[in-house]
Motif scaffolding. Sequence first.
Motif, PDB file in Angstrom:
ATOM      1  N   VAL A 158      69.691  99.022 -71.181  1.00  9.97           N
ATOM      2  CA  VAL A 158      70.505  97.854 -70.787  1.00  9.97           C
ATOM      3  C   VAL A 158      71.978  98.240 -70.599  1.00  9.97           C
ATOM      4  O   VAL A 158      72.640  97.804 -69.652  1.00  9.97           O
ATOM      5  N   GLY A 159      72.503  99.091 -71.497  1.00  6.67           N
ATOM      6  CA  GLY A 159      73.932  99.442 -71.449  1.00  6.67           C
ATOM      7  C   GLY A 159      74.310 100.093 -70.135  1.00  6.67           C
ATOM      8  O   GLY A 159      75.366  99.804 -69.558  1.00  6.67           O
ATOM      9  N   ASP A 167      68.279  97.688 -81.389  1.00  8.92           N
ATOM     10  CA  ASP A 167      67.872  96.724 -82.419  1.00  8.92           C
ATOM     11  C   ASP A 167      66.362  96.790 -82.676  1.00  8.92           C
ATOM     12  O   ASP A 167      65.854  96.191 -83.618  1.00  8.92           O
ATOM     13  N   ARG A 203      68.954  81.934 -88.360  1.00 16.08           N
ATOM     14  CA  ARG A 203      68.373  80.842 -89.154  1.00 16.08           C
ATOM     15  C   ARG A 203      66.965  80.461 -88.683  1.00 16.08           C
ATOM     16  O   ARG A 203      66.380  79.498 -89.176  1.00 16.08           O
ATOM     17  N   GLY A 215      70.529  96.004 -78.131  1.00 11.55           N
ATOM     18  CA  GLY A 215      71.359  96.516 -79.231  1.00 11.55           C
ATOM     19  C   GLY A 215      71.981  97.880 -78.979  1.00 11.55           C
ATOM     20  O   GLY A 215      71.365  98.765 -78.378  1.00 11.55           O
ATOM     21  N   ALA A 261      68.901  90.981 -79.112  1.00 20.29           N
ATOM     22  CA  ALA A 261      70.352  91.251 -79.127  1.00 20.29           C
ATOM     23  C   ALA A 261      70.913  90.715 -80.433  1.00 20.29           C
ATOM     24  O   ALA A 261      71.511  89.645 -80.487  1.00 20.29           O
ATOM     25  N   ILE A 262      70.700  91.499 -81.519  1.00 20.39           N
ATOM     26  CA  ILE A 262      71.138  91.021 -82.839  1.00 20.39           C
ATOM     27  C   ILE A 262      72.162  91.936 -83.505  1.00 20.39           C
ATOM     28  O   ILE A 262      72.814  91.554 -84.463  1.00 20.39           O
ATOM     29  N   GLY A 263      72.280  93.172 -83.020  1.00 23.01           N
ATOM     30  CA  GLY A 263      73.268  94.080 -83.619  1.00 23.01           C
ATOM     31  C   GLY A 263      72.836  94.640 -84.959  1.00 23.01           C
ATOM     32  O   GLY A 263      73.684  94.847 -85.835  1.00 23.01           O
ATOM     33  N   LYS A 264      71.513  94.915 -85.102  1.00 17.78           N
ATOM     34  CA  LYS A 264      71.023  95.522 -86.354  1.00 17.78           C
ATOM     35  C   LYS A 264      70.068  96.654 -86.010  1.00 17.78           C
ATOM     36  O   LYS A 264      68.990  96.413 -85.428  1.00 17.78           O
ATOM     37  N   ASN A 278      73.892 100.243 -81.674  1.00 16.31           N
ATOM     38  CA  ASN A 278      74.367 100.387 -83.049  1.00 16.31           C
ATOM     39  C   ASN A 278      74.629 101.857 -83.309  1.00 16.31           C
ATOM     40  O   ASN A 278      73.757 102.688 -83.058  1.00 16.31           O
ATOM     41  N   THR A 325      77.996  86.188 -75.120  1.00 13.34           N
ATOM     42  CA  THR A 325      77.926  87.242 -74.103  1.00 13.34           C
ATOM     43  C   THR A 325      76.498  87.593 -73.703  1.00 13.34           C
ATOM     44  O   THR A 325      76.269  88.088 -72.616  1.00 13.34           O
ATOM     45  N   VAL A 326      75.541  87.348 -74.597  1.00 12.23           N
ATOM     46  CA  VAL A 326      74.161  87.747 -74.267  1.00 12.23           C
ATOM     47  C   VAL A 326      73.204  86.547 -74.316  1.00 12.23           C
ATOM     48  O   VAL A 326      72.785  86.019 -73.282  1.00 12.23           O
ATOM     49  N   VAL A 343      66.205  86.878 -78.862  1.00  7.48           N
ATOM     50  CA  VAL A 343      66.623  86.880 -80.261  1.00  7.48           C
ATOM     51  C   VAL A 343      68.121  87.185 -80.283  1.00  7.48           C
ATOM     52  O   VAL A 343      68.542  88.289 -79.937  1.00  7.48           O
TER      53      VAL A 343
HETATM   54  N1  LIG Z   1      73.852  96.954 -73.904  1.00  5.45           N
HETATM   55  C1  LIG Z   1      74.995  96.300 -73.675  1.00  5.45           C
HETATM   56  O1  LIG Z   1      75.575  96.382 -72.621  1.00  5.45           O
HETATM   57  C2  LIG Z   1      75.521  95.405 -74.748  1.00  5.45           C
HETATM   58  C3  LIG Z   1      76.462  94.413 -74.476  1.00  5.45           C
HETATM   59  C4  LIG Z   1      76.834  93.528 -75.496  1.00  5.45           C
HETATM   60  C5  LIG Z   1      76.311  93.705 -76.765  1.00  5.45           C
HETATM   61  N2  LIG Z   1      75.440  94.732 -77.003  1.00  5.45           N
HETATM   62  C6  LIG Z   1      74.832  94.953 -78.306  1.00  5.45           C
HETATM   63  O2  LIG Z   1      73.900  93.894 -78.519  1.00  5.45           O
HETATM   64  C7  LIG Z   1      73.860  93.550 -79.890  1.00  5.45           C
HETATM   65  C8  LIG Z   1      74.188  92.084 -80.030  1.00  5.45           C
HETATM   66  O3  LIG Z   1      75.481  91.858 -79.536  1.00  5.45           O
HETATM   67  P1  LIG Z   1      76.151  90.402 -79.550  1.00  5.45           P
HETATM   68  O4  LIG Z   1      77.527  90.569 -79.068  1.00  5.45           O
HETATM   69  O5  LIG Z   1      75.236  89.460 -78.860  1.00  5.45           O
HETATM   70  O6  LIG Z   1      76.136  90.145 -81.143  1.00  5.45           O
HETATM   71  P2  LIG Z   1      76.657  88.917 -82.016  1.00  5.45           P
HETATM   72  O7  LIG Z   1      77.703  88.154 -81.325  1.00  5.45           O
HETATM   73  O8  LIG Z   1      76.926  89.499 -83.359  1.00  5.45           O
HETATM   74  O9  LIG Z   1      75.360  87.986 -82.130  1.00  5.45           O
HETATM   75  C9  LIG Z   1      74.229  88.413 -82.825  1.00  5.45           C
HETATM   76  C10 LIG Z   1      73.200  87.320 -82.769  1.00  5.45           C
HETATM   77  O10 LIG Z   1      72.038  87.783 -83.425  1.00  5.45           O
HETATM   78  C11 LIG Z   1      71.602  86.832 -84.390  1.00  5.45           C
HETATM   79  N3  LIG Z   1      70.990  87.553 -85.492  1.00  5.45           N
HETATM   80  C12 LIG Z   1      71.570  88.431 -86.346  1.00  5.45           C
HETATM   81  N4  LIG Z   1      70.664  88.901 -87.217  1.00  5.45           N
HETATM   82  C13 LIG Z   1      69.484  88.312 -86.913  1.00  5.45           C
HETATM   83  C14 LIG Z   1      68.178  88.404 -87.447  1.00  5.45           C
HETATM   84  N5  LIG Z   1      67.896  89.197 -88.468  1.00  5.45           N
HETATM   85  N6  LIG Z   1      67.217  87.644 -86.897  1.00  5.45           N
HETATM   86  C15 LIG Z   1      67.471  86.839 -85.849  1.00  5.45           C
HETATM   87  N7  LIG Z   1      68.696  86.714 -85.297  1.00  5.45           N
HETATM   88  C16 LIG Z   1      69.693  87.457 -85.822  1.00  5.45           C
HETATM   89  C17 LIG Z   1      72.850  86.087 -84.812  1.00  5.45           C
HETATM   90  O11 LIG Z   1      72.470  84.810 -85.300  1.00  5.45           O
HETATM   91  P3  LIG Z   1      73.548  83.701 -85.780  1.00  5.45           P
HETATM   92  O12 LIG Z   1      74.133  83.132 -84.520  1.00  5.45           O
HETATM   93  O13 LIG Z   1      72.733  82.729 -86.533  1.00  5.45           O
HETATM   94  O14 LIG Z   1      74.561  84.444 -86.600  1.00  5.45           O
HETATM   95  C18 LIG Z   1      73.620  86.033 -83.488  1.00  5.45           C
HETATM   96  O15 LIG Z   1      73.221  84.926 -82.709  1.00  5.45           O
HETATM   97  C19 LIG Z   1      74.856  94.497 -80.561  1.00  5.45           C
HETATM   98  O16 LIG Z   1      74.163  95.638 -81.016  1.00  5.45           O
HETATM   99  C20 LIG Z   1      75.792  94.881 -79.460  1.00  5.45           C
HETATM  100  O17 LIG Z   1      76.413  96.141 -79.669  1.00  5.45           O
HETATM  101  C21 LIG Z   1      75.032  95.562 -76.021  1.00  5.45           C
END
Ligand SMILES: NC(=O)c1ccc[n+]([C@@H]2O[C@H](COP(=O)([O-])OP(=O)(O)OC[C@H]3O[C@@H](n4cnc5c(N)ncnc54)[C@H](OP(=O)(O)O)[C@@H]3O)[C@@H](O)[C@H]2O)c1
Length: 273
Positions: free
Chosen positions: A251-252, A233, A183, A222, A200-203, A224, A159-160, A154
């Motif tokens: 994961v982090g 998440d 979507r 996630g 990995a949605i950031g919510k 957050n 990056t993910v 998801v």
């Molecule tokens: N643990 C780690 O090492 C690490 C590393 C990187 C990121 N993270 C964390 O991982 C999370 C995601 O990071 P990211 O960089 O991949 O985020 P991002 O670039 O903001 O991408 C988020 C993705 O989630 C999708 N999304 C958002 N809301 C959704 C929902 N309600 N239902 C389904 N899909 C949804 C978005 O869809 P759309 O494309 O349609 O907008 C997008 O593809 C964040 O919390 C970030 O802090 C952690």
Amino acid sequence: MFLNLEPLYSSIVENIKERVSKLPKPPKLAAVTCQPDLSTLSYLRSQEKQAKRLGIEFAVYEALKASDLKLLLPKLSSDDTVNGIFLTHPLPSDISELEAVSLISPEKDVEGRHPINLGNIMYDNPIFPPCTAEAVLRIIKYVTNPAGKTITIVGRSVTVGKPLSMLLLQKGVDATVTVCHSRTKNLAEITRNSEIVVVAIGKAKALGKEYFSPGALVIDVGINVENNEIFGDVDPSVAEICDLTPVPGGVGRITTLVLMEHTVKAAEMARKY
Ligand SMILES: NC(=O)c1ccc[n+]([C@@H]2O[C@H](COP(=O)([O-])OP(=O)(O)OC[C@H]3O[C@@H](n4cnc5c(N)ncnc54)[C@H](OP(=O)(O)O)[C@@H]3O)[C@@H](O)[C@H]2O)c1
């Protein structure tokens, strides 16, 4: 239940230390920051601590403007004493992510964001895949054999989600992969029918028990921050019915180690030229 990733963590640490000990000098990781905010500064401090524990040299360079980045990244790329370069967010507003990462030599792009490193994944030849995507793959392989499993990711970020889908599709890994995003219709129906779900949605705590079938493996990417607390998440109650990676400490933690491991690999590769 929450997964115990300690044995995986320890085995990667031991492997890195052993490889560092075989190098003629400590590998060097250069962190480049542009107007770091508080969370970036705290992230850098933890990276620095981890690097020191593993015998990796760590140096921070500041580039305030895009023009500084355009000088600094090529300079570090051609500096023989630097093995890995990583670039923190936020970037200056007048340079795109693609433009910035393209200024890093692919051989030193230890975060795996350069188009060449992303392209190599398409050819089943990952040299430096994005660290988080690789960390998720490592965790899945630590828990189970992904071959033939139905895996839903998801999130479709560069990056993910996107690189992870390619890593899971590689010959020899052989998962059957679905990628969802904001979507996607009937998300819960798709995730409930998956043996493994990566979120990995950031919510914060967005996906609860209704999204998963009992016994599934759930990888929560996630991070957050709300009121000085860190949440994934996935709602922690999901651990009552699934195997769930903890946040923080899941994961982090493995992702940081993968970045360090890539730096060691870059140093090993540089010796071969
Ligand atoms: N643990 C780690 O090492 C690490 C590393 C990187 C990121 N993270 C964390 O991982 C999370 C995601 O990071 P990211 O960089 O991949 O985020 P991002 O670039 O903001 O991408 C988020 C993705 O989630 C999708 N999304 C958002 N809301 C959704 C929902 N309600 N239902 C389904 N899909 C949804 C978005 O869809 P759309 O494309 O349609 O907008 C997008 O593809 C964040 O919390 C970030 O802090 C952690």
